[in-house]
Design an enzyme around this catalytic site. Structure first.
Site, PDB file in Angstrom:
ATOM      1  N   HIS A 144       0.722  -1.203   0.020  1.00 41.20           N
ATOM      2  CA  HIS A 144      -0.014   0.210  -0.012  1.00 41.20           C
ATOM      3  C   HIS A 144       0.916   1.249   0.005  1.00 41.20           C
ATOM      4  O   HIS A 144       1.767   1.680   0.853  1.00 41.20           O
ATOM      5  CB  HIS A 144      -0.918  -0.005   1.333  1.00 41.20           C
ATOM      6  CG  HIS A 144      -1.874   1.262   1.462  1.00 41.20           C
ATOM      7  ND1 HIS A 144      -1.886   2.107   2.398  1.00 41.20           N
ATOM      8  CD2 HIS A 144      -2.969   1.360   0.706  1.00 41.20           C
ATOM      9  CE1 HIS A 144      -2.944   2.814   2.269  1.00 41.20           C
ATOM     10  NE2 HIS A 144      -3.586   2.457   1.177  1.00 41.20           N
ATOM     11  N   HIS A 175      -1.070  10.447  -3.053  1.00 38.23           N
ATOM     12  CA  HIS A 175      -2.415  10.159  -2.460  1.00 38.23           C
ATOM     13  C   HIS A 175      -3.308  10.995  -2.776  1.00 38.23           C
ATOM     14  O   HIS A 175      -4.711  10.816  -2.844  1.00 38.23           O
ATOM     15  CB  HIS A 175      -2.311   9.537  -1.085  1.00 38.23           C
ATOM     16  CG  HIS A 175      -3.519   9.173  -0.366  1.00 38.23           C
ATOM     17  ND1 HIS A 175      -4.500  10.075   0.175  1.00 38.23           N
ATOM     18  CD2 HIS A 175      -4.218   8.013  -0.342  1.00 38.23           C
ATOM     19  CE1 HIS A 175      -5.447   9.357   0.422  1.00 38.23           C
ATOM     20  NE2 HIS A 175      -5.469   8.094   0.254  1.00 38.23           N
TER      21      HIS A 175
HETATM   22  O1  G3P Z   1      -6.797   1.923  -2.719  1.00 39.35           O
HETATM   23  C1  G3P Z   1      -6.928   0.971  -1.330  1.00 39.35           C
HETATM   24  C2  G3P Z   1      -6.528   1.980  -0.430  1.00 39.35           C
HETATM   25  O2  G3P Z   1      -5.553   2.453  -0.484  1.00 39.35           O
HETATM   26  C3  G3P Z   1      -7.659   2.941  -0.391  1.00 39.35           C
HETATM   27  O3  G3P Z   1      -7.609   3.904   0.310  1.00 39.35           O
HETATM   28  O4  G3P Z   1      -7.240   6.302   0.908  1.00 39.35           O
HETATM   29  O5  G3P Z   1      -5.199   4.516   1.160  1.00 39.35           O
HETATM   30  O6  G3P Z   1      -6.020   5.366  -1.172  1.00 39.35           O
HETATM   31  P1  G3P Z   1      -6.603   5.090   0.276  1.00 39.35           P
HETATM   32 CA    CA Z   2      -5.066   3.847  -2.664  1.00 40.35          CA
END
Ligand code: G3P
Ligand code: CA
Length: 381
Positions: A55, A97
Site C-alpha cells: 500500500h 495519495h
Molecule cells: O486503494 C486502496 C486503499 O489504498 C484505499 O484507501 O485512501 O489509502 O487510497 P486510500
Molecule cells: Ca489507494
C-alpha cells in the site's frame, strides 16, 4: 506521543477521506485455508494467493509513494505495488495519495511556489494548500517527499528530502526492471484519485492511463495489474477502453462522489445485490476492512460479515485495506504493550494475527503498509 488532536484528524492525516480481477486470480477462494499458487502471470513466476499489495509501497518504513518505498516492497516479497495517481497541469500521471501535496512534500517551504497556495472544494470538502493540477511535471520534479505520519513513524523522517515524486511511468519501469532481474512477477495496482474533479479541469485519467498500460503490455485480462477507483463512472468507462482487471473501492461510510446526487452509498453497494451490480463492470472489490470484520464499541473484532461470500458469489475478488502494524490502527484484540506508555499507539501490535484473521475469512489479497509482515502472515497461516 500521539495526541488526541492527531486522533481527531485521523481521516485527513491518513487520507482516508476518499475512503481495492477475475482476470488475475480465481474468484473461487471461499473456504481457502492457506496460500496456494495460482496462475502463471506475465513476467514468468507463479503468483501466490492471497496476494500481498504494498500500500503506497512499503509505506510503513519509507515515505509513501516514492521509488524507494516501492523498491523496498518488492524486496520484501510484495506481489503488487500500489501507486495512487493524480494529474499534473500538463497531463502527466504522478504518484500521490492526494492532489493537495503539502502533507507529503516540501512544497510549502518553496518560496517560488508560495503564490500557488489555494483553497479548493474537492468532492464536496474544502482543502487549502498546493494542488498538483497547478504544477507542471517539471515543477513537481523539483519537490522532495516527506513522511506523512511523523508522529507514528518518526524513523521514516530520516528519509525526508531524499526522494522525488515518481511518475506512474517510472513505477511501471521499476516493475519491468524487477521482473527482468529477479524473474518474479511484480504487479501494479494503480488508483485513480478524484476522477470527477480532474475531469472538471479537462484533465482525464483515461487516455494517459490506457496509453501507458498498453505500452507496458498490461492491457489484458490476465496481466498483473488492477485499476481501482472509489468512483463508479470512470470504472464503467474504462471497462470499454481496457481489458485490464478493474476494482471498485468502497468505504464503510459515504458513497462514490460521482453518484452522490443519485444518493448511491457504499452501504448499498456492499450488499449482495450491490456486489452483483459491480460485477457487471469490475472484476474485484476493495472494501475498507471493517466491512468484512466489523468492530464493537470497544474496538474489538466481531464475527465476519457475509461480504466475502457475497462478493465471491458475484464472481468478484476481494482485496481489503489497510493493514498497518501500529497499535493506533489495530483492533484491541491485536494491540500490544502498555496503554499508559506515551508511545503506545505508535508501537507495533500483532499485525500477523490481523492479516491471518482476514485470510481465514477468505480474502483474495490484502493492502498493507508493511508487506514484509503480510508476506510472513501468509507463509505462516
Ligand atoms: O486503494 C486502496 C486503499 O489504498 C484505499 O484507501 O485512501 O489509502 O487510497 P486510500
Ligand atoms: Ca489507494
Amino acid at each position: 506521543m500521539v495526541s488526541n488532536v492527531y486522533l481527531g484528524r485521523r481521516k485527513l492525516l491518513l487520507g482516508m477521506g476518499s475512503a481495492l480481477g477475475a482476470g488475475l486470480v480465481s474468484a473461487c477462494a471461499t473456504g481457502q485455508t492457506g496460500p496456494v499458487a495460482t496462475r502463471q502471470a506475465k513476467g514468468g513466476s507463479v503468483l501466490t494467493k492471497p496476494i500481498i499489495i504494498a500500500h503506497r509501497g512499503a509505506s510503513g518504513l519509507r515515505p509513501e509513494h516514492t521509488l524507494a518505498a516501492y523498491q523496498l516492497a518488492i524486496d520484501q516479497g510484495a506481489d503488487f505495488i500500489e501507486p495512487d495517481l493524480v494529474l499534473t497541469k500538463d497531463g502527466h500521471l504522478i504518484c500521490r495519495h492526494e492532489n493537495e501535496i503539502s502533507g507529503t512534500t516540501n512544497v510549502a517551504s518553496k518560496p517560488e511556489f508560495a503564490d500557488r497556495k489555494k483553497v479548493h472544494v474537492i468532492d464536496g470538502e474544502p482543502y487549502e494548500g498546493w494542488f498538483t493540477e497547478d504544477f507542471t511535471l517539471a515543477e513537481i520534479k523539483t519537490l522532495r517527499c516527506k513522511e506523512r505520519l511523523p508522529q507514528l513513524r518518526p524513523g521514516n523522517m530520516a528519509y525526508d528530502g531524499q526522494f522525488d515524486v515518481p511518475t506512474f511511468e517510472e513505477v511501471l519501469e521499476l516493475a519491468k526492471r524487477q521482473i527482468a532481474t529477479t524473474g518474479h512477477t511484480i504487479g501494479v495496482y494503480p488508483e485513480t484519485k478524484h476522477p470527477t474533479w480532474f475531469e472538471g479541469l479537462n484533465l482525464s485519467f483515461d487516455a494517459p492511463l490506457v496509453t501507458l498500460i498498453q505500452r507496458y503490455g498490461l492491457d489484458a485480462a490476465d496481466a498483473p495489474i488492477f485499476i481501482q477507483s472509489f468512483e463508479v463512472t470512470n470504472l464503467k468507462r474504462l471497462r470499454g477502453k481496457t481489458k485490464a482487471p478493474l476494482v471498485q473501492l468502497m468505504a464503510k461510510d459515504g458513497g462514490p462522489f460521482d453518484l452522490s446526487k443519485a444518493g448511491v452509498t457504499y452501504g448499498s453497494m456492499a450488499t449482495a445485490a450491490g456486489l452483483k451490480e459491480i460485477a457487471t463492470y469490475a472484476n474485484g472489490v476493495g472494501p475498507e476492512k471493517i466491512l468484512i470484520l466489523p468492530r464493537d464499541a470497544s474496538n474489538k473484532n466481531l464475527i465476519p460479515t457475509s461480504f466475502v461470500a457475497d462478493a465471491h458469489k458475484a464472481g468478484l475478488v476481494v482485496h481489503p485495506w489497510t493493514f498497518r502494524a501500529e497499535n493506533y490502527f489495530l483492533p484491541d484484540d491485536y494491540r500490544r504493550g502498555q496503554s499508559s506508555d506515551p508511545t503506545y499507539l505508535a508501537q507495533h501490535g500483532d499485525l500477523i494475527a490481523e492479516v491471518q484473521a482476514f485470510m481465514a475469512a477468505g480474502v483474495d489479497g490484502v493492502f498493507s503498509d508493511f508487506p514484509d509482515i503480510a508476506v510472513q502472515a501468509r507463509a505462516s497461516q
